[in-house]
Enzyme design. Sequence first.
Site, mmCIF file in Angstrom:
data_model
loop_
_atom_site.group_PDB
_atom_site.id
_atom_site.type_symbol
_atom_site.label_atom_id
_atom_site.label_comp_id
_atom_site.label_asym_id
_atom_site.label_seq_id
_atom_site.Cartn_x
_atom_site.Cartn_y
_atom_site.Cartn_z
ATOM 1 N N LYS A 68 -5.794 7.903 -4.165
ATOM 2 C CA LYS A 68 -5.314 8.688 -3.031
ATOM 3 C C LYS A 68 -4.681 7.806 -1.954
ATOM 4 O O LYS A 68 -5.258 6.816 -1.517
ATOM 5 C CB LYS A 68 -6.488 9.472 -2.444
ATOM 6 C CG LYS A 68 -6.131 10.440 -1.332
ATOM 7 C CD LYS A 68 -7.370 11.245 -0.958
ATOM 8 C CE LYS A 68 -7.152 12.239 0.151
ATOM 9 N NZ LYS A 68 -8.385 13.009 0.450
ATOM 10 N N GLU A 81 -11.277 17.269 -6.538
ATOM 11 C CA GLU A 81 -11.504 15.954 -5.930
ATOM 12 C C GLU A 81 -13.003 15.671 -5.860
ATOM 13 O O GLU A 81 -13.805 16.574 -5.587
ATOM 14 C CB GLU A 81 -10.913 15.967 -4.521
ATOM 15 C CG GLU A 81 -11.184 14.721 -3.693
ATOM 16 C CD GLU A 81 -10.767 14.883 -2.229
ATOM 17 O OE1 GLU A 81 -10.431 13.871 -1.608
ATOM 18 O OE2 GLU A 81 -10.777 16.023 -1.720
ATOM 19 N N CYS A 97 -5.975 16.021 -2.664
ATOM 20 C CA CYS A 97 -6.302 16.626 -1.377
ATOM 21 C C CYS A 97 -5.213 16.465 -0.322
ATOM 22 O O CYS A 97 -4.158 17.082 -0.415
ATOM 23 C CB CYS A 97 -7.650 16.094 -0.901
ATOM 24 S SG CYS A 97 -8.378 17.109 0.420
#
Length: 304
Positions: free
Chosen positions: A121, A41, A166
């Site tokens: 995300k 990330e 994540c």
Amino acid sequence: MAAAQMAAASPYTGRKPVVDRMLAMMREAKARGADVIVYPELALTPFFIMHWVDDLAEADVYYEKAMPNPDVQPLFDEARALGIGFYLGYAELIGQGEGAKRFNTAILVGKTGEIIGKYRKVHLPGHADYRPELPFQGLEKLYFEVGDTGFGTWQAFGGVVGMCICNDRRWPETYRVMGLQGVELVMVGYNTPTSVPWDTTFDHLTEFHNHLSVQAGAYQNSSWVVSVAKTGRDGPLDLIGGSCIVSPGGEIVMTAQTREDELLVAACDLDLAQKYKRSVFDFSQHRRTEHYRAICDQIGVAAA
């Protein structure tokens, strides 16, 4: 598959030293037989969300306005030359001024150097308000908007491939939405501090929870998961390592041993995913969604 765990990026040297490290790992991955390499990330920059800014434009230097761009074009060129694909996480800026949109983004690039897919995300952790009493901030909700791409899958590298980033890895819906699309390989990059100062209750379990999340997601959805960290010291942060490659049985096939640049390479037979999809986790035969809906109706919540 290659998992390219990376030490933190310097805030002072720009992207070239980072890209040079990534190129070296890409070449090593290809030499060791990998078809795909997964980077972390926000691989190109420090984990800048720990710093408060009064105006988000002050942080625009950390965002990519186009992808590819001159700074990262060597990655695309080398992928094409070597015949290797890659996953890359970065901060994405669309537009300017009040209408600008900022996302925590990952792309999937094929062996020809062309972008196959993009993911933004969804599960943003932390907070958006300034908390001066903390040793560092966790401002993802300030720096990024909730992703608008959904959890897609792509036909690539001989199978069905998905992406997340994540904190997404902690949520069962992430894997299940891709699992319902037949995913056989999930790629995830992360930056995870060893401690979150606003609540240290579970700090001693941080690394355990990291592996638990990806192992459960892999097993319950019959998919390989390649989970890759940015690690080591990043300003006031100490980031965990623990990059790993997990089989559809939930087994950790390989995990990082350091908190430095480290390349993991493992053979991932995507057909192994199908063995579980046709047996224990045959959704069409064994998954009973009508009961979930009935229970949700009883307790007065919306069924997912």
